[in-house]
Structures are given as structure tokens and as C-alpha cells.
Scaffold this motif. Sequence first.
Motif, mmCIF file in Angstrom:
data_model
loop_
_atom_site.group_PDB
_atom_site.id
_atom_site.type_symbol
_atom_site.label_atom_id
_atom_site.label_comp_id
_atom_site.label_asym_id
_atom_site.label_seq_id
_atom_site.Cartn_x
_atom_site.Cartn_y
_atom_site.Cartn_z
ATOM 1 N N CYS A 111 56.350 -115.910 50.570
ATOM 2 C CA CYS A 111 57.339 -115.644 51.614
ATOM 3 C C CYS A 111 58.171 -116.875 51.930
ATOM 4 C CB CYS A 111 56.647 -115.128 52.874
ATOM 5 S SG CYS A 111 55.851 -113.519 52.675
ATOM 6 N N PHE A 112 57.523 -118.034 52.076
ATOM 7 C CA PHE A 112 58.260 -119.276 52.355
ATOM 8 C C PHE A 112 59.250 -119.577 51.228
ATOM 9 C CE2 PHE A 112 54.387 -120.902 54.902
ATOM 10 C CZ PHE A 112 54.896 -120.396 56.079
ATOM 11 N N ARG A 113 58.811 -119.357 49.976
ATOM 12 C CA ARG A 113 59.671 -119.669 48.835
ATOM 13 C C ARG A 113 60.905 -118.768 48.822
ATOM 14 N NH1 ARG A 113 59.922 -117.298 43.990
ATOM 15 N NH2 ARG A 113 57.925 -116.206 44.267
ATOM 16 N N LEU A 160 62.188 -117.011 51.291
ATOM 17 C CA LEU A 160 63.005 -117.201 52.481
ATOM 18 C C LEU A 160 63.665 -118.583 52.535
ATOM 19 C CD1 LEU A 160 60.682 -115.524 55.152
ATOM 20 C CD2 LEU A 160 62.837 -114.609 54.247
ATOM 21 N N GLY A 161 63.297 -119.464 51.593
ATOM 22 C CA GLY A 161 63.883 -120.798 51.563
ATOM 23 C C GLY A 161 63.409 -121.705 52.679
ATOM 24 N N GLN A 162 62.212 -121.448 53.189
ATOM 25 C CA GLN A 162 61.644 -122.291 54.250
ATOM 26 C C GLN A 162 60.890 -123.444 53.591
ATOM 27 O OE1 GLN A 162 59.479 -119.814 57.052
ATOM 28 N NE2 GLN A 162 61.171 -118.379 57.258
ATOM 29 N N MET A 163 61.638 -124.470 53.209
ATOM 30 C CA MET A 163 61.126 -125.475 52.284
ATOM 31 C C MET A 163 60.046 -126.363 52.892
ATOM 32 S SD MET A 163 62.606 -124.418 49.711
ATOM 33 C CE MET A 163 61.882 -125.617 48.599
ATOM 34 N N SER A 164 60.191 -126.760 54.134
ATOM 35 C CA SER A 164 59.171 -127.642 54.710
ATOM 36 C C SER A 164 57.839 -126.901 54.834
ATOM 37 C CB SER A 164 59.625 -128.165 56.077
ATOM 38 O OG SER A 164 59.883 -127.095 56.972
ATOM 39 N N GLU A 165 57.894 -125.635 55.299
ATOM 40 C CA GLU A 165 56.665 -124.836 55.382
ATOM 41 C C GLU A 165 56.088 -124.582 53.996
ATOM 42 O OE1 GLU A 165 59.543 -124.118 56.742
ATOM 43 O OE2 GLU A 165 59.327 -123.491 58.840
ATOM 44 N N LEU A 223 50.582 -112.490 59.625
ATOM 45 C CA LEU A 223 49.539 -113.478 59.353
ATOM 46 C C LEU A 223 49.430 -114.553 60.433
ATOM 47 C CD1 LEU A 223 50.120 -113.931 55.517
ATOM 48 C CD2 LEU A 223 48.311 -112.617 56.648
ATOM 49 N N ASP A 224 50.204 -114.427 61.504
ATOM 50 C CA ASP A 224 50.229 -115.461 62.536
ATOM 51 C C ASP A 224 48.851 -115.770 63.090
ATOM 52 O OD1 ASP A 224 52.828 -116.238 62.498
ATOM 53 O OD2 ASP A 224 53.474 -115.024 64.208
ATOM 54 N N GLU A 225 48.040 -114.746 63.312
ATOM 55 C CA GLU A 225 46.744 -114.934 63.955
ATOM 56 C C GLU A 225 45.594 -114.943 62.949
ATOM 57 O OE1 GLU A 225 46.226 -112.116 67.120
ATOM 58 O OE2 GLU A 225 48.372 -112.079 67.556
ATOM 59 N N THR A 226 45.913 -115.191 61.693
ATOM 60 C CA THR A 226 44.910 -115.064 60.634
ATOM 61 C C THR A 226 44.496 -116.432 60.102
ATOM 62 O OG1 THR A 226 45.907 -112.956 59.996
ATOM 63 C CG2 THR A 226 44.442 -113.982 58.394
ATOM 64 N N THR A 227 43.196 -116.596 59.903
ATOM 65 C CA THR A 227 42.679 -117.831 59.307
ATOM 66 C C THR A 227 43.286 -118.029 57.925
ATOM 67 O OG1 THR A 227 40.600 -117.536 60.490
ATOM 68 C CG2 THR A 227 40.585 -119.043 58.602
ATOM 69 N N CYS A 228 43.583 -119.285 57.594
ATOM 70 C CA CYS A 228 44.298 -119.575 56.348
ATOM 71 C C CYS A 228 43.339 -119.620 55.158
ATOM 72 C CB CYS A 228 45.065 -120.888 56.480
ATOM 73 S SG CYS A 228 46.248 -121.114 55.146
ATOM 74 N N THR A 229 43.044 -118.464 54.608
ATOM 75 C CA THR A 229 42.243 -118.358 53.391
ATOM 76 C C THR A 229 43.149 -118.550 52.170
ATOM 77 O OG1 THR A 229 42.624 -115.989 53.202
ATOM 78 C CG2 THR A 229 40.734 -116.694 54.546
ATOM 79 N N PRO A 230 42.590 -118.714 50.973
ATOM 80 C CA PRO A 230 43.427 -118.810 49.773
ATOM 81 C C PRO A 230 44.332 -117.591 49.579
ATOM 82 C CG PRO A 230 41.234 -119.593 49.279
ATOM 83 C CD PRO A 230 41.174 -119.038 50.669
ATOM 84 N N GLU A 231 43.832 -116.402 49.922
ATOM 85 C CA GLU A 231 44.634 -115.187 49.766
ATOM 86 C C GLU A 231 45.797 -115.168 50.758
ATOM 87 O OE1 GLU A 231 40.820 -114.772 47.896
ATOM 88 O OE2 GLU A 231 41.312 -115.289 49.968
ATOM 89 N N VAL A 232 45.542 -115.644 51.973
ATOM 90 C CA VAL A 232 46.612 -115.759 52.969
ATOM 91 C C VAL A 232 47.650 -116.773 52.516
ATOM 92 C CG1 VAL A 232 47.126 -116.566 55.314
ATOM 93 C CG2 VAL A 232 45.231 -114.974 54.930
ATOM 94 N N LEU A 233 47.186 -117.896 51.979
ATOM 95 C CA LEU A 233 48.111 -118.920 51.463
ATOM 96 C C LEU A 233 49.009 -118.359 50.380
ATOM 97 C CD1 LEU A 233 46.349 -122.390 51.065
ATOM 98 C CD2 LEU A 233 48.473 -121.885 52.271
ATOM 99 N N ALA A 234 48.452 -117.500 49.522
ATOM 100 C CA ALA A 234 49.256 -116.925 48.440
ATOM 101 C C ALA A 234 50.436 -116.138 49.011
ATOM 102 C CB ALA A 234 48.389 -116.023 47.565
ATOM 103 N N VAL A 235 50.179 -115.328 50.035
ATOM 104 C CA VAL A 235 51.266 -114.556 50.648
ATOM 105 C C VAL A 235 52.268 -115.489 51.309
ATOM 106 C CG1 VAL A 235 51.850 -112.793 52.351
ATOM 107 C CG2 VAL A 235 49.756 -112.565 50.996
ATOM 108 N N ARG A 236 51.772 -116.474 52.032
ATOM 109 C CA ARG A 236 52.670 -117.390 52.726
ATOM 110 C C ARG A 236 53.563 -118.159 51.749
ATOM 111 N NH1 ARG A 236 48.328 -119.427 57.298
ATOM 112 N NH2 ARG A 236 48.886 -117.864 58.881
ATOM 113 N N ILE A 237 52.987 -118.616 50.646
ATOM 114 C CA ILE A 237 53.779 -119.368 49.665
ATOM 115 C C ILE A 237 54.899 -118.498 49.120
ATOM 116 C CG2 ILE A 237 53.693 -120.353 47.331
ATOM 117 C CD1 ILE A 237 50.950 -121.550 48.119
#
Length: 302
Positions: free
Chosen positions: A150-152, A154-159, A134-148
Motif C-alpha cells: 500500500c505504501f509503495r 500510494l507513494g508514501q515513501m518515508s513510511e 490495519l491501524d490497530e493491528t500488531t505488526c506481523t510479517p503478514e501485516v508488513l506485506a500489506v503495508r509495504i
Amino acid sequence: SENLQKRVRIAAAQAYFDLGQFSAVTEVLEQALRIDGDDIEAHRILAGLYYDIGANPRAIHHLEAVARLDPRDPRPHRLIGLMRKDFQDYPAAVSAYRESLERGPADSLAAEIRLELAQSLSEQRNYAAALDALDETTCTPEVLAVRIRCFRILGQMSELKRAVSEALAIKDPPLALQIELGDYFASVDDLDNSIDCYQKAVALDPVDFVPRYKLSTVYSRAGRLEEAKQELDASLAKRQLFDRLHALQNQAMQNPNDADLRFQIGQAALALERQDLARAWFSAALGLDPGHAAAREAMRQK
């Protein structure tokens, strides 16, 4: 000439396809492919037909032929990825999506493929790779869902906190994002906000068993045991309907000419209040058997 005979058959096949007469399509295109086994248009039409009737192995066979004959076209592997992903064959989906991206799709299509690739990688628990996709992908709501998600995990709390803040600023988040927000709040013991997110997810799709199950778990944690039981019972009932639909679709893949099986899938889709999906399967039944009275009546009622 043979070439003229082939072109006539392909033109006839397209007309039959538009009329929904699938048996006639396959008959004339098989004749065309006997003349020229590498006719890309014949393979394209057959891929679309088999996709429409849920005969995925045959659709994939013809999509692979299209991809071989046009090495620059990213679409066949994207569609293969979608089919694999829908049936939870995530390793094969990932491979297909990566091949599609290698073929240089246009930016808008590339963004869709990267999201589907990331979703498949996430389902494989390959969260770091999903984020990379998702590095080069515009941050749509669907992209945010995946990122949230993964961050959760992986324990990447600030992200994670930044992504959650972005998500909370979105008006009317879609189902996937509501569920991920609910998961986030549940993970930090904010049960009230978790319940609110899951309730909104249930309202968005009352027949999806996943948000109801998640809502039952947080109701239980909050001591709301009667509501927890109600949602769990509802979730289990919906899951049975989904399992029946999925089992019938698996049967359809192995029985490409069975019209009545497709009618049954349409009925299963109706039980899940998926009217558009039901109509597609009733149409597939009629394409295979124009005399299927029950499918025709179902189409008339829709």
C-alpha cells in the motif's frame, strides 16, 4: 416430544459427521430443521459439512442462519469472508469481514479478521482503506506485506522505507513478504535484491506461479534472458494447474453431492504438491460416497 426427536437427530448427525458419513448427516439434520427451522446447532453442523465439501453457497446459507440466530457471534461472517476472499469476490469478502468486526470478536481473532479485510481491500486497489484497517493491528510479517504494498503504490515513501527496514530485519520472512520486498526492490531498479527476494519466494513455494512470473520479469530486465524464459515457462505450467484446480472447485460449489468431482480436485491438488488439501478433498469424496475406491486408495497412500 418433537424437541426430543430433534435433539436425538442432532446428536446422531454429530456422530455421523465425526465418522465422515456426510449423506447421513444431511438426512437427519434436514429432519431436525423440519421440526425447528431455527435450530442453531443444526445450522452450525451443516455449515461445517458444506464448507468441508466445498459447497460454498450452501455453507453460506447456513452460516447466515447461525449469524441471524446469534447476533453476537463474529465467526460466521469471518468464515463467509474467507470463502469469498478465496474465490476473489473481494467486495463480498469486505462486507462479511466488516460485519464480523461489528460483532466485537476477541482481540486475537479481530487481528486476523483485520488482516484478511486489509488483504481484500488491497486486492480491490483500495489501499488507503487497507491501511486504515490495519491501524490497530500488531505488526506481523503478514501485516508488513500489506503495508509495504500500500505504501509503495500510494507513494508514501518515508513510511515505505521504514516498513522495508522492518521487513529486512525479520529472519526468514514468509512468502507474501518476500514477494512484496521483491516488488519494492524492482520498483527502485535494485534488480539484484529483487531477484534475491523472488528466488527465496520460489524456494518457499516452488509450485506457486506468481513468484516465478515475477522472477522471470526481473531476469528479463537484468538481461538474463534464458533464465527469464525458464521461469516464465514454469510459471505458465503452474498457472495451468492452478486454473484447473480453481475450475474444479467452482464446479464443486454447484454440485454438492458429486463425490467423483471431489476426487478429481484431490488429484489436481496432488499435482500442485498440496498434500493436505488433496487429503481433505479425498476425505470429502469418501464422505459423500464411502464406496469410492479410488478416493479410498488415495487416502491409504497418503
